[in-house]
Write a protein that holds these residues in place. Structure first.
Motif, PDB file in Angstrom:
ATOM      1  N   ALA A  23       0.167  43.713  69.523  1.00 18.95           N
ATOM      2  CA  ALA A  23      -0.501  44.278  70.688  1.00 18.95           C
ATOM      3  C   ALA A  23      -0.174  45.752  70.915  1.00 18.95           C
ATOM      4  O   ALA A  23      -0.743  46.367  71.826  1.00 18.95           O
ATOM      5  CB  ALA A  23      -0.128  43.482  71.931  1.00 18.95           C
ATOM      6  N   SER A  24       0.714  46.303  70.128  1.00 18.48           N
ATOM      7  CA  SER A  24       1.041  47.723  70.290  1.00 18.48           C
ATOM      8  C   SER A  24      -0.182  48.581  70.015  1.00 18.48           C
ATOM      9  O   SER A  24      -1.043  48.209  69.218  1.00 18.48           O
ATOM     10  CB  SER A  24       2.157  48.103  69.328  1.00 18.48           C
ATOM     11  OG  SER A  24       2.306  49.512  69.269  1.00 18.48           O
ATOM     12  N   GLN A  25      -0.254  49.737  70.655  1.00 19.98           N
ATOM     13  CA  GLN A  25      -1.391  50.632  70.448  1.00 19.98           C
ATOM     14  C   GLN A  25      -1.116  51.647  69.329  1.00 19.98           C
ATOM     15  O   GLN A  25      -1.933  52.534  69.101  1.00 19.98           O
ATOM     16  CB  GLN A  25      -1.694  51.381  71.752  1.00 19.98           C
ATOM     17  CG  GLN A  25      -2.003  50.452  72.903  1.00 19.98           C
ATOM     18  CD  GLN A  25      -3.328  50.757  73.570  1.00 19.98           C
ATOM     19  OE1 GLN A  25      -4.105  51.567  73.099  1.00 19.98           O
ATOM     20  NE2 GLN A  25      -3.587  50.084  74.685  1.00 19.98           N
ATOM     21  N   ASP A  26      -0.034  51.483  68.616  1.00 22.60           N
ATOM     22  CA  ASP A  26       0.362  52.469  67.605  1.00 22.60           C
ATOM     23  C   ASP A  26      -0.262  52.236  66.244  1.00 22.60           C
ATOM     24  O   ASP A  26       0.340  52.576  65.217  1.00 22.60           O
ATOM     25  CB  ASP A  26       1.887  52.481  67.474  1.00 22.60           C
ATOM     26  CG  ASP A  26       2.561  53.035  68.721  1.00 22.60           C
ATOM     27  OD1 ASP A  26       3.735  52.685  68.971  1.00 22.60           O
ATOM     28  OD2 ASP A  26       1.915  53.809  69.444  1.00 22.60           O
ATOM     29  N   TYR A  27      -1.469  51.677  66.203  1.00 23.38           N
ATOM     30  CA  TYR A  27      -2.150  51.504  64.928  1.00 23.38           C
ATOM     31  C   TYR A  27      -2.462  52.874  64.321  1.00 23.38           C
ATOM     32  O   TYR A  27      -2.801  53.824  65.032  1.00 23.38           O
ATOM     33  CB  TYR A  27      -3.445  50.709  65.124  1.00 23.38           C
ATOM     34  CG  TYR A  27      -3.203  49.227  65.314  1.00 23.38           C
ATOM     35  CD1 TYR A  27      -2.729  48.731  66.520  1.00 23.38           C
ATOM     36  CD2 TYR A  27      -3.461  48.319  64.294  1.00 23.38           C
ATOM     37  CE1 TYR A  27      -2.507  47.374  66.700  1.00 23.38           C
ATOM     38  CE2 TYR A  27      -3.255  46.954  64.464  1.00 23.38           C
ATOM     39  CZ  TYR A  27      -2.766  46.496  65.680  1.00 23.38           C
ATOM     40  OH  TYR A  27      -2.553  45.147  65.855  1.00 23.38           O
ATOM     41  N   ASP A  28      -2.419  52.933  63.007  1.00 24.00           N
ATOM     42  CA  ASP A  28      -2.648  54.210  62.328  1.00 24.00           C
ATOM     43  C   ASP A  28      -4.114  54.607  62.279  1.00 24.00           C
ATOM     44  O   ASP A  28      -4.439  55.790  62.281  1.00 24.00           O
ATOM     45  CB  ASP A  28      -2.107  54.140  60.894  1.00 24.00           C
ATOM     46  CG  ASP A  28      -0.594  54.266  60.836  1.00 24.00           C
ATOM     47  OD1 ASP A  28      -0.018  53.871  59.804  1.00 24.00           O
ATOM     48  OD2 ASP A  28       0.003  54.755  61.803  1.00 24.00           O
TER      49      ASP A  28
END
Length: 122
Positions: free
Chosen positions: A105-110
């Motif tokens: 669920a983190s928004q730190d997708y590349d």
């Protein structure tokens, strides 16, 4: 790098269904964990669902659990979000995202797509 293109958004009445697609190019999505996020007008972007590379793990936001289903077809290089029993509060721009690391669920997708608009009328 992988490029992501969402499609399938549109206008639907409450209670209806839509299936969003996220087509990848440049790299095979079998290398990536994938997520769907959404952003409603005036609100922060929020997590919707995520699926691991091998499809062993699927996570959902509580607000969509039981109504939305994330899936992937690595042969078609595409990830899907099946949305059923849609509500007006599901209205948002929906984005898909990719990362080689599982971050759920983190928004730190590349990598991110440009988004597709979903509007649910009451």
């Amino acid at each position: 790098q992988v490029q992501l293109l969402e499609s399938g958004g549109g206008l639907v009445q409450a209670g209806g269904s839509l299936r969003l697609s996220c087509a990848a190019s440049g790299r095979t999505i079998s290398s990536y964990n994938m997520g769907w996020f959404r952003q409603a007008p005036g609100k922060e972007r929020e997590f919707v669902a995520a699926i691991s590379r091998s499809d062993v793990t699927r996570n959902y936001a509580d607000s969509v659990k039981g109504r939305f289903t994330i899936s992937r077809d690595n042969a078609k290089n595409t990830v899907y979000l099946q949305m059923n029993s849609l509500k007006p509060e599901d209205t948002a721009v929906y984005y898909c995202a990719a990362d080689t690391i599982w971050i759920g669920a983190s928004q730190d997708y590349d990598y991110w797509g440009q988004g597709t608009q979903v509007t649910v009328s009451s």
